[in-house]
Motif scaffolding. Structure first.
Motif, PDB file in Angstrom:
ATOM      1  N   ASN A   1       0.811  -1.222   0.000  1.00 51.40           N
ATOM      2  CA  ASN A   1       0.000   0.000   0.000  1.00 51.40           C
ATOM      3  C   ASN A   1       0.845   1.274   0.000  1.00 51.40           C
ATOM      4  O   ASN A   1       0.316   2.352   0.265  1.00 51.40           O
ATOM      5  CB  ASN A   1      -0.949   0.001   1.202  1.00 51.40           C
ATOM      6  CG  ASN A   1      -2.024  -1.056   1.069  1.00 51.40           C
ATOM      7  OD1 ASN A   1      -2.602  -1.233   0.009  1.00 51.40           O
ATOM      8  ND2 ASN A   1      -2.268  -1.782   2.148  1.00 51.40           N
ATOM      9  N   THR A   2       2.129   1.169  -0.298  1.00 56.58           N
ATOM     10  CA  THR A   2       3.011   2.335  -0.273  1.00 56.58           C
ATOM     11  C   THR A   2       2.808   3.159  -1.539  1.00 56.58           C
ATOM     12  O   THR A   2       3.133   2.727  -2.639  1.00 56.58           O
ATOM     13  CB  THR A   2       4.489   1.904  -0.155  1.00 56.58           C
ATOM     14  OG1 THR A   2       4.630   1.118   1.035  1.00 56.58           O
ATOM     15  CG2 THR A   2       5.412   3.086  -0.105  1.00 56.58           C
ATOM     16  N   THR A   3       2.261   4.356  -1.365  1.00 56.04           N
ATOM     17  CA  THR A   3       1.960   5.215  -2.511  1.00 56.04           C
ATOM     18  C   THR A   3       3.031   6.280  -2.743  1.00 56.04           C
ATOM     19  O   THR A   3       3.016   6.937  -3.784  1.00 56.04           O
ATOM     20  CB  THR A   3       0.605   5.915  -2.317  1.00 56.04           C
ATOM     21  OG1 THR A   3       0.631   6.654  -1.096  1.00 56.04           O
ATOM     22  CG2 THR A   3      -0.526   4.906  -2.287  1.00 56.04           C
TER      23      THR A   3
ATOM     24  N   ASP B   1      -3.089  11.005  -1.722  1.00 57.17           N
ATOM     25  CA  ASP B   1      -2.276  10.859  -2.924  1.00 57.17           C
ATOM     26  C   ASP B   1      -3.115  10.681  -4.189  1.00 57.17           C
ATOM     27  O   ASP B   1      -2.576  10.298  -5.235  1.00 57.17           O
ATOM     28  CB  ASP B   1      -1.323   9.666  -2.773  1.00 57.17           C
ATOM     29  CG  ASP B   1      -0.266   9.924  -1.722  1.00 57.17           C
ATOM     30  OD1 ASP B   1       0.139  11.092  -1.568  1.00 57.17           O
ATOM     31  OD2 ASP B   1       0.156   8.961  -1.058  1.00 57.17           O
ATOM     32  N   ALA B   2      -4.408  10.984  -4.109  1.00 55.79           N
ATOM     33  CA  ALA B   2      -5.270  10.850  -5.284  1.00 55.79           C
ATOM     34  C   ALA B   2      -4.896  11.912  -6.316  1.00 55.79           C
ATOM     35  O   ALA B   2      -4.535  13.042  -5.976  1.00 55.79           O
ATOM     36  CB  ALA B   2      -6.728  10.982  -4.880  1.00 55.79           C
TER      37      ALA B   2
ATOM     38  N   VAL C   1      -5.970   6.795  -7.102  1.00 48.71           N
ATOM     39  CA  VAL C   1      -4.737   6.593  -6.351  1.00 48.71           C
ATOM     40  C   VAL C   1      -3.915   5.548  -7.093  1.00 48.71           C
ATOM     41  O   VAL C   1      -4.436   4.490  -7.464  1.00 48.71           O
ATOM     42  CB  VAL C   1      -5.026   6.108  -4.907  1.00 48.71           C
ATOM     43  CG1 VAL C   1      -3.734   5.891  -4.147  1.00 48.71           C
ATOM     44  CG2 VAL C   1      -5.934   7.083  -4.193  1.00 48.71           C
ATOM     45  N   HIS C   2      -2.645   5.855  -7.306  1.00 46.84           N
ATOM     46  CA  HIS C   2      -1.733   4.914  -7.953  1.00 46.84           C
ATOM     47  C   HIS C   2      -1.099   4.049  -6.871  1.00 46.84           C
ATOM     48  O   HIS C   2      -0.286   4.539  -6.082  1.00 46.84           O
ATOM     49  CB  HIS C   2      -0.662   5.662  -8.743  1.00 46.84           C
ATOM     50  CG  HIS C   2      -1.217   6.433  -9.893  1.00 46.84           C
ATOM     51  ND1 HIS C   2      -1.111   6.000 -11.176  1.00 46.84           N
ATOM     52  CD2 HIS C   2      -1.922   7.594  -9.950  1.00 46.84           C
ATOM     53  CE1 HIS C   2      -1.702   6.857 -11.984  1.00 46.84           C
ATOM     54  NE2 HIS C   2      -2.201   7.836 -11.253  1.00 46.84           N
ATOM     55  N   LEU C   3      -1.497   2.779  -6.831  1.00 46.35           N
ATOM     56  CA  LEU C   3      -0.976   1.842  -5.842  1.00 46.35           C
ATOM     57  C   LEU C   3       0.098   0.966  -6.478  1.00 46.35           C
ATOM     58  O   LEU C   3       0.156   0.824  -7.700  1.00 46.35           O
ATOM     59  CB  LEU C   3      -2.104   0.971  -5.291  1.00 46.35           C
ATOM     60  CG  LEU C   3      -3.154   1.697  -4.444  1.00 46.35           C
ATOM     61  CD1 LEU C   3      -4.290   0.751  -4.088  1.00 46.35           C
ATOM     62  CD2 LEU C   3      -2.530   2.269  -3.191  1.00 46.35           C
ATOM     63  N   PRO C   4       0.954   0.346  -5.667  1.00 42.94           N
ATOM     64  CA  PRO C   4       2.012  -0.513  -6.215  1.00 42.94           C
ATOM     65  C   PRO C   4       1.469  -1.618  -7.100  1.00 42.94           C
ATOM     66  O   PRO C   4       0.338  -2.084  -6.934  1.00 42.94           O
ATOM     67  CB  PRO C   4       2.678  -1.092  -4.958  1.00 42.94           C
ATOM     68  CG  PRO C   4       2.424  -0.073  -3.912  1.00 42.94           C
ATOM     69  CD  PRO C   4       1.058   0.472  -4.212  1.00 42.94           C
ATOM     70  N   ASN C   5       2.300  -2.064  -8.037  1.00 39.14           N
ATOM     71  CA  ASN C   5       1.938  -3.103  -8.996  1.00 39.14           C
ATOM     72  C   ASN C   5       2.138  -4.501  -8.400  1.00 39.14           C
ATOM     73  O   ASN C   5       2.690  -5.375  -9.035  1.00 39.14           O
ATOM     74  CB  ASN C   5       2.759  -2.942 -10.276  1.00 39.14           C
ATOM     75  CG  ASN C   5       4.257  -2.970 -10.012  1.00 39.14           C
ATOM     76  OD1 ASN C   5       4.705  -2.910  -8.878  1.00 39.14           O
ATOM     77  ND2 ASN C   5       5.030  -3.053 -11.063  1.00 39.14           N
ATOM     78  N   ILE C   6       1.655  -4.680  -7.189  1.00 35.18           N
ATOM     79  CA  ILE C   6       1.829  -5.941  -6.465  1.00 35.18           C
ATOM     80  C   ILE C   6       0.501  -6.673  -6.406  1.00 35.18           C
ATOM     81  O   ILE C   6      -0.514  -6.106  -5.997  1.00 35.18           O
ATOM     82  CB  ILE C   6       2.360  -5.679  -5.037  1.00 35.18           C
ATOM     83  CG1 ILE C   6       3.713  -4.991  -5.105  1.00 35.18           C
ATOM     84  CG2 ILE C   6       2.436  -6.975  -4.246  1.00 35.18           C
ATOM     85  CD1 ILE C   6       4.203  -4.469  -3.779  1.00 35.18           C
TER      86      ILE C   6
END
Length: 145
Positions: free
Chosen positions: A32-34, A95-96, A102-107
């Motif tokens: 969830n690290t943005t 961070d929207a 919101v761009h969240l990690p590609n995980i």
């Protein structure tokens, strides 16, 4: 089969799989690290394995037969997955973007869990080889008495 190279090869596999598990744990910890120091969301990391060749262990080039085994495995690099980030609509998130995404990690947690199971099975297989080589060494010492 010589036993000491088998132990070294198995140990290299244990080390590489342990690092792979560390990378998976780091990916999951940052799911969830943005924000990162580089800007943008965290990007999934993936280890790149490479064979350690006999030449690296002091063998002379040209002396290896085509059937000569390698000398184990190593993590040659840790690369970032270039797949796009996940977009989640949440206009209340700090961070929207302007559109509320919101761009969240590609995980993907499922992929990480599959990788974790695969790494733990490979780790177990290397432990089994290590124990078998140890048992054979002890039996050889008993015979030599």
């Amino acid at each position: 089969m010589e036993l000491l190279p088998a132990l070294a090869i198995s140990a290299s596999g244990l080390t590489a799989e342990r690092l792979r598990l560390d990378i998976i744990a780091n990916n999951l910890a940052n799911i969830n690290t943005t924000r990162t120091p580089r800007g943008g969301p965290y990007r999934r990391e993936v280890p790149v394995f490479a064979e350690r060749l006999q030449e690296a262990m002091g063998q002379l080039p040209g002396r290896l037969s085509s059937r000569a085994p390698g000398a184990g495995v190593e993590v040659a690099a840790i690369v970032e997955d270039n797949s796009p980030p996940r977009l989640v609509y949440d206009p209340s998130h700090p961070d929207a973007d302007a559109n509320g995404y919101v761009h969240l990690p590609n995980i993907n947690i499922v992929n990480e869990m599959v990788d974790m199971i695969t790494a733990s099975r490979a780790y177990e297989a290397n432990v089994t080889v290590l124990n078998a080589a140890k048992t054979m060494t002890l039996k050889a010492l008993e015979i030599g008495r």
